[in-house]
Design an enzyme around this catalytic site. Sequence first.
Site, PDB file in Angstrom:
ATOM      1  N   GLY A   8       0.831  -1.194   0.000  1.00  0.00           N
ATOM      2  CA  GLY A   8       0.000   0.000   0.000  1.00  0.00           C
ATOM      3  C   GLY A   8       0.867   1.245   0.000  1.00  0.00           C
ATOM      4  N   GLY A  11      -0.789   4.615  -0.898  1.00  0.00           N
ATOM      5  CA  GLY A  11      -1.893   5.092  -0.075  1.00  0.00           C
ATOM      6  C   GLY A  11      -1.446   6.153   0.918  1.00  0.00           C
ATOM      7  CB  THR A  75      -4.918  -3.807   6.146  1.00  0.00           C
ATOM      8  OG1 THR A  75      -3.802  -3.387   5.359  1.00  0.00           O
ATOM      9  CG2 THR A  75      -6.181  -3.765   5.304  1.00  0.00           C
ATOM     10  CG  ASN A 100      -4.562   3.695  16.152  1.00  0.00           C
ATOM     11  OD1 ASN A 100      -3.444   4.105  16.382  1.00  0.00           O
ATOM     12  ND2 ASN A 100      -5.580   4.513  15.920  1.00  0.00           N
ATOM     13  CG  HIS A 131     -11.931   7.693  11.547  1.00  0.00           C
ATOM     14  ND1 HIS A 131     -12.472   7.007  12.618  1.00  0.00           N
ATOM     15  CD2 HIS A 131     -10.598   7.485  11.601  1.00  0.00           C
ATOM     16  CE1 HIS A 131     -11.511   6.409  13.286  1.00  0.00           C
ATOM     17  NE2 HIS A 131     -10.364   6.672  12.697  1.00  0.00           N
ATOM     18  CE  LYS A 135     -11.815   3.960   9.877  1.00  0.00           C
ATOM     19  NZ  LYS A 135     -10.669   3.300   9.236  1.00  0.00           N
TER      20      LYS A 135
END
Length: 242
Positions: A8, A11, A75, A100, A131, A135
Site C-alpha cells: 500500500g 496510499g 489494514t 491502530n 473519522h 473512511k
Amino acid sequence: MASIGIYGRLGRMGQAIAAVIPELGATLAGGADAGENPEAIARKADVLVDFSAAVAVDAHLDAALATGTPILIGTTGLTHAQHARIDAAAQQIPVLQTGNTSLGIALLSRLVREAAGRLGADWDVEIVETHHRMKVDAPSGTALMLGEAAAAGMGVAMADVGVLGRAGLVGARAAGTIGFAAVRGGRVVGDHQVIFAGEGERIELGHRADDRAIFARGAVKAAQWLVTQAPGRYGMDAVLGL
C-alpha cells in the site's frame, strides 16, 4: 538498520510511513501496490508493513510466509477467516496485527481494559469514533480494538456483547453490552472516546489524532521492534512492554 517494505505504498499511510522512515533510523526497501508482485518486495525487506486493503492481506501473508519475513498488518476490515490465517502464520513468523499503530492508542487500550475490569457490569460502555469522510469501514478498526479491550476487562467475548449500531425503536440499552457509534465528516484524522457511564457519574477516556504522522512513526517503531522478535502474534502493547 532495518529495511522496511510497504504494502500500500501509494496510499495515505504508505506515503506517510515512507516519509518518516529516514528520521527513525530505518531504510525503505520499496513498496508494492495492487497488481504488483508482493513476494518481490518481501525478498528485499527485513520487515513488511501492510496498509493496503483487506482483500489483499491474504496474498501479503503468503508472501511473508514464503520469504520468512516479519509482517505488521495495519489494514482494517479483516474477516474472521483472515484473523485465523494470521494466527496460523504467527506460528512461523512474527506478525503484529493492530487496528491502530499509535503508541497513545496502545496505552489507551490498556487503560480501557483496566477500567472495564475494575468498574464491573454496573457501568455501561460506549465507544464513539470520528473519522474523515473517505473512511470506508465502520466502526473503525481502532474502535473495535478498544471494544475488545473493554470486553477482555469484563471477562466476556466482544462478539457476544458488541452493539455496532442502533436505529429505530431498539428499546432500552441492554446491560453488559458495549455500544459503538461512528461519525464521518471532513478531514478528521481520528478521534476515539470510550465512555464508562455509571449511576450519577461518567468516566471518559479518549485519544485525538491531529497528524497522520503519529501512526506512521508508531508503525516504523513497531516494525523495528518486530524484526527482532520470535514467531508469534503481537499487538502494539507488546511494543510498549505492557
